[in-house]
Write an enzyme that holds these catalytic residues in place. Structure first.
Site, PDB file in Angstrom:
ATOM      1  N   ASP A  15      40.851  41.990  37.879  1.00 39.12           N
ATOM      2  CA  ASP A  15      41.559  40.888  38.115  1.00 39.12           C
ATOM      3  C   ASP A  15      41.856  39.958  36.719  1.00 39.12           C
ATOM      4  OD1 ASP A  15      41.484  41.572  40.726  1.00 39.12           O
ATOM      5  OD2 ASP A  15      39.663  40.427  40.960  1.00 39.12           O
ATOM      6  N   LYS A  18      46.187  41.906  34.831  1.00 37.51           N
ATOM      7  CA  LYS A  18      46.999  43.270  34.449  1.00 37.51           C
ATOM      8  C   LYS A  18      48.577  43.131  35.109  1.00 37.51           C
ATOM      9  CE  LYS A  18      43.668  45.483  36.310  1.00 37.51           C
ATOM     10  NZ  LYS A  18      42.576  44.730  36.530  1.00 37.51           N
ATOM     11  N   GLY A  42      44.491  44.907  43.406  1.00 43.08           N
ATOM     12  CA  GLY A  42      45.440  43.925  43.755  1.00 43.08           C
ATOM     13  C   GLY A  42      46.155  43.107  42.649  1.00 43.08           C
ATOM     14  N   HIS A  43      47.182  43.454  42.454  1.00 39.69           N
ATOM     15  CA  HIS A  43      47.800  43.121  41.019  1.00 39.69           C
ATOM     16  C   HIS A  43      48.852  42.314  41.450  1.00 39.69           C
ATOM     17  CE1 HIS A  43      46.736  47.123  38.817  1.00 39.69           C
ATOM     18  NE2 HIS A  43      45.380  46.400  39.178  1.00 39.69           N
ATOM     19  N   THR A 127      35.143  46.703  48.355  1.00 39.55           N
ATOM     20  CA  THR A 127      36.452  46.271  48.926  1.00 39.55           C
ATOM     21  C   THR A 127      36.415  46.519  50.470  1.00 39.55           C
ATOM     22  OG1 THR A 127      37.835  47.885  48.174  1.00 39.55           O
ATOM     23  CG2 THR A 127      37.806  45.903  47.008  1.00 39.55           C
ATOM     24  N   GLN A 221      41.653  48.007  38.072  1.00 37.38           N
ATOM     25  CA  GLN A 221      40.016  47.494  37.831  1.00 37.38           C
ATOM     26  C   GLN A 221      39.971  47.029  36.476  1.00 37.38           C
ATOM     27  OE1 GLN A 221      40.498  50.659  40.078  1.00 37.38           O
ATOM     28  NE2 GLN A 221      40.895  49.088  41.604  1.00 37.38           N
ATOM     29  N   THR A 296      42.672  39.137  45.442  1.00 34.55           N
ATOM     30  CA  THR A 296      44.192  39.532  45.662  1.00 34.55           C
ATOM     31  C   THR A 296      44.129  40.385  47.103  1.00 34.55           C
ATOM     32  OG1 THR A 296      44.674  39.417  43.645  1.00 34.55           O
ATOM     33  CG2 THR A 296      46.186  40.264  44.803  1.00 34.55           C
ATOM     34  N   THR A 297      43.075  41.221  47.132  1.00 31.66           N
ATOM     35  CA  THR A 297      42.887  42.201  48.112  1.00 31.66           C
ATOM     36  C   THR A 297      41.994  41.889  49.333  1.00 31.66           C
ATOM     37  OG1 THR A 297      43.146  44.033  46.473  1.00 31.66           O
ATOM     38  CG2 THR A 297      41.932  44.742  48.212  1.00 31.66           C
ATOM     39  N   ARG A 300      38.025  37.239  48.993  1.00 37.26           N
ATOM     40  CA  ARG A 300      36.766  36.746  48.628  1.00 37.26           C
ATOM     41  C   ARG A 300      36.808  35.706  47.543  1.00 37.26           C
ATOM     42  NH1 ARG A 300      33.342  41.948  47.719  1.00 37.26           N
ATOM     43  NH2 ARG A 300      35.248  42.717  47.011  1.00 37.26           N
ATOM     44  N   ARG A 302      36.081  34.587  43.984  1.00 33.51           N
ATOM     45  CA  ARG A 302      35.583  35.298  42.659  1.00 33.51           C
ATOM     46  C   ARG A 302      34.201  34.578  42.095  1.00 33.51           C
ATOM     47  NH1 ARG A 302      41.828  36.236  40.761  1.00 33.51           N
ATOM     48  NH2 ARG A 302      42.209  38.065  42.027  1.00 33.51           N
ATOM     49  N   SER A 408      50.427  30.792  32.112  1.00 34.16           N
ATOM     50  CA  SER A 408      50.691  30.387  33.547  1.00 34.16           C
ATOM     51  C   SER A 408      50.963  31.900  34.100  1.00 34.16           C
ATOM     52  CB  SER A 408      51.784  29.411  33.643  1.00 34.16           C
ATOM     53  OG  SER A 408      53.054  30.185  34.138  1.00 34.16           O
TER      54      SER A 408
HETATM   55  P1  GDP Z   1      44.988  42.013  37.924  1.00 28.05           P
HETATM   56  O1  GDP Z   1      44.554  42.791  39.082  1.00 28.05           O
HETATM   57  O2  GDP Z   1      44.537  42.222  36.603  1.00 28.05           O
HETATM   58  O3  GDP Z   1      46.493  42.288  38.349  1.00 28.05           O
HETATM   59  O4  GDP Z   1      45.037  40.514  38.247  1.00 28.05           O
HETATM   60  P2  GDP Z   1      45.006  39.537  39.743  1.00 28.05           P
HETATM   61  O5  GDP Z   1      46.391  39.795  40.179  1.00 28.05           O
HETATM   62  O6  GDP Z   1      44.306  40.159  40.788  1.00 28.05           O
HETATM   63  O7  GDP Z   1      44.503  38.255  39.393  1.00 28.05           O
HETATM   64  C1  GDP Z   1      45.090  37.500  38.296  1.00 28.05           C
HETATM   65  C2  GDP Z   1      45.577  36.239  38.830  1.00 28.05           C
HETATM   66  O8  GDP Z   1      46.020  35.258  37.937  1.00 28.05           O
HETATM   67  C3  GDP Z   1      46.976  36.258  39.826  1.00 28.05           C
HETATM   68  O9  GDP Z   1      47.031  35.541  40.757  1.00 28.05           O
HETATM   69  C4  GDP Z   1      47.988  35.886  38.735  1.00 28.05           C
HETATM   70  O10 GDP Z   1      49.478  35.467  39.302  1.00 28.05           O
HETATM   71  C5  GDP Z   1      47.248  34.967  37.913  1.00 28.05           C
HETATM   72  N1  GDP Z   1      47.601  34.759  36.705  1.00 28.05           N
HETATM   73  C6  GDP Z   1      48.016  35.717  35.608  1.00 28.05           C
HETATM   74  N2  GDP Z   1      48.121  35.143  34.308  1.00 28.05           N
HETATM   75  C7  GDP Z   1      47.848  33.810  34.363  1.00 28.05           C
HETATM   76  C8  GDP Z   1      47.670  32.635  33.378  1.00 28.05           C
HETATM   77  O11 GDP Z   1      48.120  32.869  32.355  1.00 28.05           O
HETATM   78  N3  GDP Z   1      47.394  31.582  34.068  1.00 28.05           N
HETATM   79  C9  GDP Z   1      47.381  31.193  35.284  1.00 28.05           C
HETATM   80  N4  GDP Z   1      46.797  30.008  35.874  1.00 28.05           N
HETATM   81  N5  GDP Z   1      47.237  32.311  36.327  1.00 28.05           N
HETATM   82  C10 GDP Z   1      47.620  33.657  35.850  1.00 28.05           C
HETATM   83  P1  IMO Z   2      42.142  44.934  40.166  1.00 29.74           P
HETATM   84  O1  IMO Z   2      42.889  46.335  39.963  1.00 29.74           O
HETATM   85  C1  IMO Z   2      38.417  43.272  40.985  1.00 29.74           C
HETATM   86  C2  IMO Z   2      35.112  45.798  42.689  1.00 29.74           C
HETATM   87  C3  IMO Z   2      34.804  45.545  44.005  1.00 29.74           C
HETATM   88  C4  IMO Z   2      33.356  45.917  44.170  1.00 29.74           C
HETATM   89  C5  IMO Z   2      33.275  47.080  43.232  1.00 29.74           C
HETATM   90  C6  IMO Z   2      33.271  48.111  44.075  1.00 29.74           C
HETATM   91  O2  IMO Z   2      42.779  44.112  41.039  1.00 29.74           O
HETATM   92  O3  IMO Z   2      41.540  44.421  38.866  1.00 29.74           O
HETATM   93  P2  IMO Z   2      35.089  49.608  45.442  1.00 29.74           P
HETATM   94  O4  IMO Z   2      36.125  49.108  46.765  1.00 29.74           O
HETATM   95  O5  IMO Z   2      36.253  49.730  44.480  1.00 29.74           O
HETATM   96  O6  IMO Z   2      34.354  50.638  46.184  1.00 29.74           O
HETATM   97  O7  IMO Z   2      34.387  48.276  45.073  1.00 29.74           O
HETATM   98  O8  IMO Z   2      34.487  46.915  42.725  1.00 29.74           O
HETATM   99  N1  IMO Z   2      36.592  46.101  42.554  1.00 29.74           N
HETATM  100  C7  IMO Z   2      37.325  45.160  41.784  1.00 29.74           C
HETATM  101  N2  IMO Z   2      37.200  43.876  41.498  1.00 29.74           N
HETATM  102  N3  IMO Z   2      39.449  43.695  40.811  1.00 29.74           N
HETATM  103  C8  IMO Z   2      39.799  45.140  41.245  1.00 29.74           C
HETATM  104  O9  IMO Z   2      40.928  45.624  41.066  1.00 29.74           O
HETATM  105  C9  IMO Z   2      38.670  45.717  41.820  1.00 29.74           C
HETATM  106  N4  IMO Z   2      38.729  46.945  42.483  1.00 29.74           N
HETATM  107  C10 IMO Z   2      37.363  47.026  42.990  1.00 29.74           C
HETATM  108  O10 IMO Z   2      34.953  44.005  44.327  1.00 29.74           O
HETATM  109  O11 IMO Z   2      32.574  45.147  43.269  1.00 29.74           O
HETATM  110 MG    MG Z   3      43.301  42.135  40.910  1.00 28.86          MG
END
Ligand code: GDP
Ligand code: IMO
Ligand code: MG
Length: 417
Positions: A15, A18, A42-43, A127, A221, A296-297, A300, A302, A408
């Site tokens: 999270d 990416k 969850g991206h 998850t 991840q 995102t998924t 919960r 964080r 942002s």
């Molecule tokens: P990923 O799994 O690595 O793709 O990240 P996630 O999408 O799960 O979580 C990142 C969250 O931060 C998302 O809700 C994005 O929209 C948000 N986000 C990304 N870059 C920024 C930033 O620079 N500032 C803020 N406030 N939010 C951001």
């Molecule tokens: P993205 O790509 C954050 C975490 C779960 C748990 C552990 C094992 O959005 O960054 P799993 O369901 O994979 O067996 O769970 O890994 N986890 C993540 N945490 N971002 C993710 O993906 C995750 N994918 C799995 O919360 O701790």
């Molecule tokens: Mg994510």
């Protein structure tokens, strides 16, 4: 040297942001490829008023010109994939699924949740999507591959035989054997929906490399969740680090070019397991509120804490990171002071590396002066002086250049230095 692919990889516990950076870079790439994980990912991508949450479809999908590949290293839930595809109506010819990717089927999710229940307070906090059991079957050589969807009858027979052979285990877990007719019906529906997209993606990527196409590899991840290099057993079940891109797509290490590691300007983790720089007090809550830190998924909350420079240095090294993208700097806006974990104290001794077990590691902090506002900045010199100093100091601590800073969720609010 032939053409090389650019790689995006998470450096913390997932999270990191990416999705935003993949989307940003996808504007100038011809292919975006996922190589590991499943719909545990969850991206999030924000474009104007619209917010997309992608789980299995690569984050290049929002660039209409980019082709998207789901590599063999991914575990694919057909039902969830088909649901996710519904958001887009123009996927034909720009979405490709590896016939060697492993199928994640509903019984994998049931086993995942049953195991977590049985573990009680030792639960990993997965998850619940079935990731561990699907990869477990793959490694135990009893999994099923996407290519088997071509013959649903044969696949359904194999799945039923698998249930028969493991009857005691399935019974203990409370997982019912599928009804044969329903199973066949379901697999036939998957075949109809997915067959146009299934192909040998390794050949496709090789061809793209040979033709000089620009290829972006999208990690899922994060490094600290890697099956080998993360906080085992509180990890996911795949190789999340850059090496996973080679096996997860079928390309050689020499085909990997620039590696961009993604990290938040602070740190979060979902699920259980050690997190030395976690802040369980007011500051942690404030990070959660400011950063809207909810999964995102799974939705919960964080766990939140400070930037961990020790874990980050470890991640930079493992992944061969050329530049870091530092995300969510704006979330630190308004703090009087900002902390960074610069070492761990383990049994009274100070260490500067990630030990075998992070459970006993206490953080040693360096304190930085906070700043008022970085949100929305698009140039490095627009950032408050304290924020610039923070970033420059982190570069020294992690031994890597911070080439991108995000201020942002929006595409445009990205500083490229
Ligand atoms: P990923 O799994 O690595 O793709 O990240 P996630 O999408 O799960 O979580 C990142 C969250 O931060 C998302 O809700 C994005 O929209 C948000 N986000 C990304 N870059 C920024 C930033 O620079 N500032 C803020 N406030 N939010 C951001
Ligand atoms: P993205 O790509 C954050 C975490 C779960 C748990 C552990 C094992 O959005 O960054 P799993 O369901 O994979 O067996 O769970 O890994 N986890 C993540 N945490 N971002 C993710 O993906 C995750 N994918 C799995 O919360 O701790
Ligand atoms: Mg994510």
């Amino acid at each position: 040297m032939s053409n090389q692919a650019d790689l995006i990889v998470g450096l913390q516990w997932g999270d990191e942001g990416k999705g935003k950076i993949v989307d940003h870079m996808a504007q100038t790439h011809d292919y975006v490829c996922r190589f590991a994980g499943g719909h545990n990912a969850g991206h999030t991508i924000v474009v104007g008023e619209k917010k997309y949450a992608l789980h299995l479809i690569p984050s290049g999908v929002l660039n209409p010109k980019a082709k998207n590949i789901v590599g063999n290293g991914v575990v694919l839930s057909p039902a969830d994939f088909i649901e996710e595809m519904r958001q887009f109506d123009d996927l034909q010819g720009r979405l490709f699924i590896s016939d060697k990717a492993h199928l994640l089927l509903p019984y994998h999710a049931e086993i995942d949740r049953a195991r977590e229940r049985m573990k009680g307070d030792k639960a990993i906090g997965t998850t619940g999507k079935g990731i561990g059991p699907a990869y477990g079957d793959k490694v135990a050589r009893v999994g099923h591959r996407v290519g088997e969807l071509h013959d649903p009858k044969k696949l359904s027979e194999k799945i039923l035989a698998h249930f028969e052979m493991n009857r005691a285990v399935f019974e203990a877990m409370g997982v019912a054997t599928p009804d044969p007719a329903e199973l066949l019906h379901e697999l036939t529906a998957y075949k109809e929906a997915l067959e146009p997209y299934i192909t040998d993606t390794t050949l496709l990527v090789w061809k793209a490399l040979e033709e000089g196409s620009k290829i972006l590899l999208e990690g899922a991840q994060g490094t600290m969740l890697d099956i080998d290099h993360g906080t085992y057993p509180y990890v996911t079940s795949s190789t999340t680090v850059s090496a996973g891109a080679c096996s997860g797509l079928g390309i050689s290490p020499k085909a990997i070019g620039k590696v961009t590691g993604i990290a938040k300007a602070y740190c979060t983790r979902v699920g259980n397991g050690p997190f030395p720089s976690e802040d369980l007090g007011e500051a942690g809550q404030r990070l959660r509120d400011n950063g809207y830190e909810y999964g995102t998924t799974t939705g919960r909350p964080r766990r939140c804490g400070w930037f961990d420079a020790v874990a980050m240095r470890h991640a930079v090294r493992i992944n061969g990171v050329d530049q870091v993208a530092l995300m969510k700097l704006d979330v630190l806006d308004g703090f009087d002071e900002v902390k960074v974990c610069v070492a761990y104290r383990v049994k009274g001794e100070e260490i500067d590396y990630v030990p075998y077990d992070l459970e006993d590691a206490e953080p040693v902090y360096r304190i930085y002066k906070g700043w008022k506002k970085s949100a929305g900045a698009r140039r490095f010199d627009e950032l408050p002086e304290e924020a610039q100093e923070y970033i420059e100091s982190l570069e020294g601590l992690i031994d890597c250049r911070i080439g991108i800073v995000s201020t942002s969720p929006e595409r445009e609010d990205t500083i490229v230095r």
